[in-house]
Design an enzyme around this catalytic site. Structure first.
Site, PDB file in Angstrom:
ATOM      1  CG  HIS A 153      -1.648   1.224   1.277  1.00  0.00           C
ATOM      2  ND1 HIS A 153      -3.267   1.069   1.155  1.00  0.00           N
ATOM      3  CD2 HIS A 153      -1.618   2.308   1.765  1.00  0.00           C
ATOM      4  CE1 HIS A 153      -3.656   2.265   1.427  1.00  0.00           C
ATOM      5  NE2 HIS A 153      -2.716   2.988   1.779  1.00  0.00           N
ATOM      6  CD  GLU A 154       1.899   2.963   3.688  1.00  0.00           C
ATOM      7  OE1 GLU A 154       2.016   4.303   3.120  1.00  0.00           O
ATOM      8  OE2 GLU A 154       0.674   2.768   4.212  1.00  0.00           O
ATOM      9  CG  HIS A 157       0.154   6.205  -0.606  1.00  0.00           C
ATOM     10  ND1 HIS A 157      -0.636   6.803  -0.897  1.00  0.00           N
ATOM     11  CD2 HIS A 157      -0.187   5.569   0.378  1.00  0.00           C
ATOM     12  CE1 HIS A 157      -1.707   6.641  -0.453  1.00  0.00           C
ATOM     13  NE2 HIS A 157      -1.423   5.837   0.627  1.00  0.00           N
TER      14      HIS A 157
HETATM   15  C1  N9Y Z   1      -2.651   4.522   6.217  1.00  0.00           C
HETATM   16  C2  N9Y Z   1      -3.209   3.234   5.952  1.00  0.00           C
HETATM   17  C3  N9Y Z   1      -2.582   2.007   5.670  1.00  0.00           C
HETATM   18  C4  N9Y Z   1      -3.173   0.821   5.481  1.00  0.00           C
HETATM   19  C5  N9Y Z   1      -4.208   0.343   4.738  1.00  0.00           C
HETATM   20  C6  N9Y Z   1      -4.375  -0.997   4.374  1.00  0.00           C
HETATM   21  C7  N9Y Z   1      -3.002  -1.601   4.441  1.00  0.00           C
HETATM   22  C8  N9Y Z   1      -2.294  -0.302   5.115  1.00  0.00           C
HETATM   23  C9  N9Y Z   1      -3.970   2.758   7.661  1.00  0.00           C
HETATM   24  C10 N9Y Z   1      -7.354   4.265   7.163  1.00  0.00           C
HETATM   25  C11 N9Y Z   1      -7.685   4.100   8.391  1.00  0.00           C
HETATM   26  C12 N9Y Z   1      -7.498   2.717   8.994  1.00  0.00           C
HETATM   27  C13 N9Y Z   1      -5.779   2.253   8.758  1.00  0.00           C
HETATM   28  C14 N9Y Z   1      -5.643   0.954   9.041  1.00  0.00           C
HETATM   29  C15 N9Y Z   1      -5.047  -0.927  10.592  1.00  0.00           C
HETATM   30  C16 N9Y Z   1      -5.004  -2.103   9.770  1.00  0.00           C
HETATM   31  C17 N9Y Z   1      -4.665  -3.117  10.373  1.00  0.00           C
HETATM   32  C18 N9Y Z   1      -4.409  -3.363  11.660  1.00  0.00           C
HETATM   33  C19 N9Y Z   1      -4.549  -2.280  12.523  1.00  0.00           C
HETATM   34  C20 N9Y Z   1      -1.035   4.707   4.469  1.00  0.00           C
HETATM   35  N1  N9Y Z   1      -2.653   4.926   4.941  1.00  0.00           N
HETATM   36  N2  N9Y Z   1      -5.499   2.937   7.600  1.00  0.00           N
HETATM   37  N3  N9Y Z   1      -6.221   3.219   6.646  1.00  0.00           N
HETATM   38  N4  N9Y Z   1      -5.257   0.644  10.461  1.00  0.00           N
HETATM   39  N5  N9Y Z   1      -5.005  -1.017  11.884  1.00  0.00           N
HETATM   40  O1  N9Y Z   1      -3.098   5.503   4.137  1.00  0.00           O
HETATM   41  O2  N9Y Z   1      -3.328   2.272   8.230  1.00  0.00           O
HETATM   42  O3  N9Y Z   1      -5.777   0.231   8.114  1.00  0.00           O
HETATM   43  O4  N9Y Z   1      -0.731   4.958   3.327  1.00  0.00           O
HETATM   44 NI    NI Z   2      -2.625   5.298   2.067  1.00  0.00          NI
END
Ligand code: N9Y
Ligand code: NI
Length: 185
Positions: A153-154, A157
């Site tokens: 995912h990163e 980006h």
């Molecule tokens: C932050 C994203 C990255 C993740 C999204 C899917 C894989 C990586 C992020 C939006 C809100 C929730 C949060 C999340 C989480 C996931 C699993 C276990 C615990 C970076 N981003 N989120 N997305 N949290 N917590 O956009 O962390 O998925 O590019």
């Molecule tokens: Ni993201």
């Protein structure tokens, strides 16, 4: 310190622009950015700090998301064995990957996307990655599970790709060939 107001949202051109390689040794600014990105993740996962500063919890953050076109991102999450993974990856790449894919059964979200977009996001189930640390040390890691999904995912980006680009438009929850839902290996 990075706050929600510093995170750019869908529609901002920087999210669609390929980030540039970082040169070593890092500049003071690059070092500060790396530190601030990891600090955001740590604070966002701390109930007190996230409440205090109004941070949406995240496990990853890419430089594009704070409007910087540097090839670096931070990850802060636990692996399948409950081991904490916490690092900033600079000039990251996937050197090899499984044929098998995986996906989060509830789909993905993004700190730069203020709406829920349903659908499976196919990811490689296992990846071998290389990146540099802030100190210019090269690391090679094998990732699976959530860390593998988050790394992809990163890395997306940094290449101007959003998670929903991978969702099957006609049928968002269509079967992903040769895959398993994450959590059911
Ligand atoms: C932050 C994203 C990255 C993740 C999204 C899917 C894989 C990586 C992020 C939006 C809100 C929730 C949060 C999340 C989480 C996931 C699993 C276990 C615990 C970076 N981003 N989120 N997305 N949290 N917590 O956009 O962390 O998925 O590019
Ligand atoms: Ni993201």
């Amino acid at each position: 310190m990075i706050l929600m107001e510093d995170i750019i949202r869908e529609g901002h051109p920087t999210l669609r622009t390929k980030a540039e390689e970082v040169k070593f040794p890092l500049s003071e600014d690059d070092r500060a950015l790396a530190h601030d990105m990891l600090e955001y993740l740590i604070n966002s996962q701390d109930p007190e700090a996230s409440q205090k500063y109004g941070l949406r919890p995240g496990v990853g953050l890419a430089a594009n998301q704070v409007n910087s076109l540097k090839r670096m991102f931070a990850l802060h999450l636990e692996d399948d064995n409950g081991e904490q993974l916490s690092f900033v990856a600079i000039n990251p790449k996937i050197v090899s990957h499984s044929v098998e894919k995986t996906y989060l059964p509830s789909g993905e979200g993004c700190l730069s996307v203020d709406r829920s977009i349903p659908g499976f996001v196919p990811r490689y189930a296992r990846i071998t990655v290389k990146f540099f640390t802030v100190d210019g040390e090269e690391k090679k890691l094998r990732l699976k599970g959530m860390p593998a999904v988050a790394f992809q995912h990163e890395l997306d980006h940094l290449n101007g790709i959003m998670f929903y680009d991978h969702i099957n438009e006609a049928n968002p929850f269509d079967q992903v060939p040769n895959s398993f839902p994450l959590g059911e290996e």
